[in-house]
Design a protein around this motif. Structure first.
Motif, PDB file in Angstrom:
ATOM      1  N   ARG A  94       5.893  -9.798  16.712  1.00 56.82           N
ATOM      2  CA  ARG A  94       4.768  -9.346  15.833  1.00 56.82           C
ATOM      3  C   ARG A  94       4.907  -7.685  15.630  1.00 56.82           C
ATOM      4  O   ARG A  94       4.675  -7.202  14.594  1.00 56.82           O
ATOM      5  N   GLU A  95       5.457  -7.171  16.609  1.00 55.41           N
ATOM      6  CA  GLU A  95       5.946  -5.680  16.551  1.00 55.41           C
ATOM      7  C   GLU A  95       6.681  -5.332  15.427  1.00 55.41           C
ATOM      8  O   GLU A  95       6.588  -4.421  14.692  1.00 55.41           O
ATOM      9  N   ASN A  96       7.736  -6.277  15.384  1.00 57.93           N
ATOM     10  CA  ASN A  96       8.778  -5.996  14.277  1.00 57.93           C
ATOM     11  C   ASN A  96       7.992  -6.444  12.956  1.00 57.93           C
ATOM     12  O   ASN A  96       8.470  -6.009  11.826  1.00 57.93           O
ATOM     13  N   ILE A  97       7.165  -7.406  12.845  1.00 56.44           N
ATOM     14  CA  ILE A  97       6.469  -7.717  11.412  1.00 56.44           C
ATOM     15  C   ILE A  97       5.499  -6.533  11.188  1.00 56.44           C
ATOM     16  O   ILE A  97       5.547  -6.243   9.888  1.00 56.44           O
ATOM     17  N   LEU A  98       5.003  -5.855  12.187  1.00 58.08           N
ATOM     18  CA  LEU A  98       4.051  -4.745  11.734  1.00 58.08           C
ATOM     19  C   LEU A  98       5.020  -3.445  11.191  1.00 58.08           C
ATOM     20  O   LEU A  98       4.712  -2.841  10.209  1.00 58.08           O
ATOM     21  N   LYS A  99       6.465  -3.490  11.769  1.00 60.84           N
ATOM     22  CA  LYS A  99       7.399  -2.465  11.361  1.00 60.84           C
ATOM     23  C   LYS A  99       7.531  -2.553   9.919  1.00 60.84           C
ATOM     24  O   LYS A  99       7.783  -1.936   9.286  1.00 60.84           O
ATOM     25  N   ALA A 100       7.930  -4.001   9.671  1.00 60.27           N
ATOM     26  CA  ALA A 100       8.328  -4.332   8.230  1.00 60.27           C
ATOM     27  C   ALA A 100       7.170  -4.163   7.311  1.00 60.27           C
ATOM     28  O   ALA A 100       7.554  -3.693   6.059  1.00 60.27           O
ATOM     29  N   LYS A 101       6.083  -4.523   7.773  1.00 56.92           N
ATOM     30  CA  LYS A 101       4.812  -4.323   6.632  1.00 56.92           C
ATOM     31  C   LYS A 101       4.757  -2.728   6.608  1.00 56.92           C
ATOM     32  O   LYS A 101       4.308  -2.451   5.192  1.00 56.92           O
ATOM     33  N   LEU A 102       4.725  -1.739   7.523  1.00 58.03           N
ATOM     34  CA  LEU A 102       4.568  -0.398   7.371  1.00 58.03           C
ATOM     35  C   LEU A 102       5.525   0.301   6.485  1.00 58.03           C
ATOM     36  O   LEU A 102       5.426   1.368   6.150  1.00 58.03           O
ATOM     37  N   GLU A 103       6.812  -0.597   6.310  1.00 60.34           N
ATOM     38  CA  GLU A 103       7.736  -0.018   5.201  1.00 60.34           C
ATOM     39  C   GLU A 103       7.222   0.169   3.911  1.00 60.34           C
ATOM     40  O   GLU A 103       7.697   1.185   3.145  1.00 60.34           O
ATOM     41  N   ILE A 104       5.987  -0.234   3.445  1.00 63.22           N
ATOM     42  CA  ILE A 104       5.306  -0.161   2.159  1.00 63.22           C
ATOM     43  C   ILE A 104       4.919   1.456   2.080  1.00 63.22           C
ATOM     44  O   ILE A 104       4.799   2.256   1.218  1.00 63.22           O
ATOM     45  N   THR A 105       5.003   2.143   3.172  1.00 61.57           N
ATOM     46  CA  THR A 105       4.621   3.543   3.429  1.00 61.57           C
ATOM     47  C   THR A 105       5.819   4.733   3.492  1.00 61.57           C
ATOM     48  O   THR A 105       5.649   5.812   3.524  1.00 61.57           O
ATOM     49  N   ASP A 106       7.123   4.005   3.588  1.00 58.01           N
ATOM     50  CA  ASP A 106       8.305   4.735   3.756  1.00 58.01           C
ATOM     51  C   ASP A 106       8.442   6.080   2.749  1.00 58.01           C
ATOM     52  O   ASP A 106       9.096   6.967   3.104  1.00 58.01           O
ATOM     53  N   PHE A 107       7.836   5.952   1.689  1.00 61.07           N
ATOM     54  CA  PHE A 107       8.014   7.238   0.594  1.00 61.07           C
ATOM     55  C   PHE A 107       6.700   7.942   0.305  1.00 61.07           C
ATOM     56  O   PHE A 107       6.536   8.629  -0.438  1.00 61.07           O
ATOM     57  N   PHE A 108       5.761   7.713   1.393  1.00 59.86           N
ATOM     58  CA  PHE A 108       4.422   8.321   1.325  1.00 59.86           C
ATOM     59  C   PHE A 108       4.658   9.732   1.889  1.00 59.86           C
ATOM     60  O   PHE A 108       5.631  10.420   2.376  1.00 59.86           O
ATOM     61  N   ASN A 109       3.701  10.702   1.051  1.00 54.76           N
ATOM     62  CA  ASN A 109       3.394  11.938   1.613  1.00 54.76           C
ATOM     63  C   ASN A 109       1.865  12.283   1.645  1.00 54.76           C
ATOM     64  O   ASN A 109       1.054  11.138   1.813  1.00 54.76           O
ATOM     65  N   SER A 110       1.325  13.226   1.875  1.00 54.26           N
ATOM     66  CA  SER A 110       0.136  13.739   2.230  1.00 54.26           C
ATOM     67  C   SER A 110      -0.763  13.268   1.065  1.00 54.26           C
ATOM     68  O   SER A 110      -2.003  13.214   1.190  1.00 54.26           O
ATOM     69  N   ASN A 115      -0.696  10.497  -0.648  1.00 59.59           N
ATOM     70  CA  ASN A 115      -0.575   8.928  -0.477  1.00 59.59           C
ATOM     71  C   ASN A 115      -1.779   8.329   0.685  1.00 59.59           C
ATOM     72  O   ASN A 115      -2.143   9.121   1.452  1.00 59.59           O
ATOM     73  N   ILE A 116      -2.319   7.153   0.274  1.00 57.90           N
ATOM     74  CA  ILE A 116      -3.364   6.468   1.128  1.00 57.90           C
ATOM     75  C   ILE A 116      -2.901   4.975   1.679  1.00 57.90           C
ATOM     76  O   ILE A 116      -2.515   4.411   0.720  1.00 57.90           O
ATOM     77  N   LEU A 117      -3.074   4.994   2.953  1.00 55.65           N
ATOM     78  CA  LEU A 117      -2.873   3.541   3.536  1.00 55.65           C
ATOM     79  C   LEU A 117      -4.077   2.975   3.490  1.00 55.65           C
ATOM     80  O   LEU A 117      -4.766   3.612   4.653  1.00 55.65           O
ATOM     81  N   ILE A 118      -4.540   1.855   3.305  1.00 55.45           N
ATOM     82  CA  ILE A 118      -5.774   1.154   3.705  1.00 55.45           C
ATOM     83  C   ILE A 118      -5.416  -0.217   4.322  1.00 55.45           C
ATOM     84  O   ILE A 118      -4.704  -0.980   3.880  1.00 55.45           O
ATOM     85  N   ILE A 119      -6.027  -0.223   5.564  1.00 54.63           N
ATOM     86  CA  ILE A 119      -5.814  -1.408   6.317  1.00 54.63           C
ATOM     87  C   ILE A 119      -7.011  -2.084   6.954  1.00 54.63           C
ATOM     88  O   ILE A 119      -7.952  -1.503   7.013  1.00 54.63           O
ATOM     89  N   ASN A 120      -6.764  -3.547   7.368  1.00 59.41           N
ATOM     90  CA  ASN A 120      -7.866  -4.407   8.173  1.00 59.41           C
ATOM     91  C   ASN A 120      -7.901  -3.976   9.369  1.00 59.41           C
ATOM     92  O   ASN A 120      -6.969  -4.474  10.023  1.00 59.41           O
ATOM     93  N   ASN A 178      -1.639   7.882  11.167  1.00 62.01           N
ATOM     94  CA  ASN A 178      -0.127   8.641  10.786  1.00 62.01           C
ATOM     95  C   ASN A 178      -0.729  10.044  10.170  1.00 62.01           C
ATOM     96  O   ASN A 178      -1.787  10.243   9.592  1.00 62.01           O
ATOM     97  N   SER A 179      -0.058  10.936  10.609  1.00 62.98           N
ATOM     98  CA  SER A 179      -0.486  12.338  10.226  1.00 62.98           C
ATOM     99  C   SER A 179       0.138  12.808   8.970  1.00 62.98           C
ATOM    100  O   SER A 179      -0.289  13.866   8.536  1.00 62.98           O
ATOM    101  N   ASN A 180       1.006  12.112   8.371  1.00 62.07           N
ATOM    102  CA  ASN A 180       1.690  12.561   7.117  1.00 62.07           C
ATOM    103  C   ASN A 180       0.871  11.928   6.002  1.00 62.07           C
ATOM    104  O   ASN A 180       1.158  12.325   4.876  1.00 62.07           O
ATOM    105  N   TYR A 181       0.162  10.880   6.165  1.00 60.88           N
ATOM    106  CA  TYR A 181      -0.741  10.474   5.131  1.00 60.88           C
ATOM    107  C   TYR A 181      -2.063  10.083   5.534  1.00 60.88           C
ATOM    108  O   TYR A 181      -2.178   9.875   6.741  1.00 60.88           O
TER     109      TYR A 181
END
Length: 464
Positions: A203-219, A221-226, A237-240
């Motif tokens: 599941r740690e790798n699954i999380l890593k794969a899902k978080l790839e959606i933020t790979d091109f984020f900067n300040s 951008n916004i991530l909304i999570i359950n 994350n301190s970058n977004y």
């Protein structure tokens, strides 16, 4: 479509013009010669059982303006004078690169959605909520992979305000490549479960794969999570900016005073630390609908919508086919949720069945794919969950019937039954001729490859 020059196209795909036609522009992008129309760009993809490079002659005859290939499988004299052929290293990569270049010409916001379960339902809710103020495009059907997503991007133009794009994956780096093409301004992650754990290992790798959606984020951008999901609850994350939604946890958007109806949910939303509660009614069943709706409401709020506009938008909800579709009949009812399945979505569907106003509750379950070494235990776990949650009859079809039975038998009481069948017809015959009575409800669910929609169609013939 927005305009792209010929030179921009060649540069985007890093291609070589091997046959120059009388190019006069293009109007759409296609990967299927059966659907090509005059003026299209045809991208010749390859798979295990097909090679699009073998259909360049057909594409040209149908009017393709450009054919993008990675193998030469045609003769020059077979190609019409209006068709240009561009050769690239990989047509799969070229499709994504061309989509990325096209995306850069669009003056709209992109909302990207991923997660182990609930992606499509959340996409439908987000698109509906945003429609209360904006012109919204959303991913059609299951066009959520490295082929489908770029094809969705090519459907966009600057008449849209927001595009809601779904992103699925089977392995690491897949969402990364889709995020590179789509460049989402806002990303939503529904949950991190065990879907695809057979390929990803943990599941740690699954999380890593899902978080790839933020790979091109900067300040910006916004991530909304359950935030109720154990794997997502600690994501920071301190970058977004990270915004959390939840029912059972502290959150920026939290649900309270929940009512779960047979085919609807009602709840109130508390934003931040405020005391104001905004009431919502959504004509979709299940506690999971509230979790997904909170993501949609949070997304809409950061898109500068007020609650009344969001409520109005949610009235426009249009759900994707075979996703928790409740079909009521005179004799019995069907919950058609056979589009796909993993352990998390199986339990969600069983929850909806449990909450139905049925005399007896029947679950017809099949194989869940891509679970690797976890497959037997995962099917057993779902069987146990069905037993604990008032399923009167569990019917299983497929290679893991024994696993379902083991889990179900650990908790079943005298009134609960399990039956395993080799094929659809025998299962349907048993249900319609021997078991089902007026007031019963039947849940149908399995992974897409099992084609359980055929069972739904057979049952529908006996529903009234």
């Amino acid at each position: 479509m927005e305009y792209m020059s010929f030179d921009e196209i060649v540069s985007a795909v890093q291609g070589e013009v091997v046959l120059k036609g009388e190019y006069s522009g293009f109007n759409a992008v296609s990967t299927d010669t059966r659907k090509i129309e005059k003026g299209n760009i045809f991208v010749a993809l390859k798979g295990e059982n097909f090679n699009g490079n073998e259909y360049i002659k057909t594409a040209s005859e149908k009017g393709a303006a450009i054919c993008i290939v990675d193998e030469i499988r045609y003769k020059d004299e077979e190609i019409k004078n209006y068709t240009t052929v561009i050769k690239v290293q990989s047509t799969g990569s070229a499709l994504l690169d061309l989509a990325e270049a096209y995306r850069s010409k669009l003056n709209l916001k992109v909302v990207g959605i991923t997660g182990s379960a609930g992606k499509t339902s959340t996409k439908d809710l987000v698109a509906a909520a945003l429609s209360g103020k904006y012109k919204v495009f959303k991913t059609a059907g299951n066009f959520n992979n490295q082929i489908g997503l770029p094809l969705m991007i090519f459907k966009l133009d600057n008449s849209y305000d927001i595009a809601v794009l779904e992103m699925g994956m089977n392995n690491l780096k897949e969402i990364h490549t889709m995020a590179k093409a789509a460049r989402p301004d806002v990303a939503l992650i529904t949950n991190v479960g065990t879907a695809h754990i057979g390929k990803l290992g943990s599941r740690e790798n699954i999380l890593k794969a899902k978080l790839e959606i933020t790979d091109f984020f900067n300040s910006k951008n916004i991530l909304i999570i359950n935030g109720d999901n154990d794997m997502l609850s600690s994501v920071e994350n301190s970058n977004y900016q990270v915004i959390k939604t939840g029912i059972d946890s502290n959150a920026d958007f939290k649900a309270d005073n929940i009512e779960l109806g047979e085919d609807y949910v009602e709840f109130e939303v508390i934003e931040g630390k405020g005391c104001t509660k905004e009431k919502f009614h959504i004509d979709m069943p299940g506690k999971h609908t509230i979790s997904n709706a909170l993501l949609a409401i949070g997304c809409s709020k950061i898109m500068n919508m007020d609650y009344e506009n969001i409520r109005q938008g949610l009235k426009n909800i249009q759900t994707t086919s075979m996703r928790m579709d409740i079909i009521k009949g005179e004799k019995f009812s069907i919950i058609n949720d056979c589009y796909n399945a993993n352990p998390d979505s199986m339990k969600v569907a069983i929850d909806v069945l449990k909450n139905s106003n049925a005399q007896r509750k029947v679950a017809v379950l099949g194989t869940m794919g891509e679970l690797g070494e976890e497959a037997f235990n995962s099917h057993k776990d779902v069987g146990e969950y069905a037993g604990k949650n008032n399923v009167d009859l569990l019917i299983t079809i497929g290679e893991y019937s024994k696993a379902y039975e083991e889990g179900f038998s650990e908790v079943q009481d005298n009134r609960q039954q399990h039956r395993a069948f080799e094929n659809y017809d025998d299962a349907v015959d048993f249900l319609t001729k021997e078991y089902l009575q007026e007031g019963d409800t039947v849940l149908i669910k399995a992974s897409r490859a099992a084609k359980f929609e055929l069972i739904v169609e057979k049952l529908k013939k006996n529903i009234s």
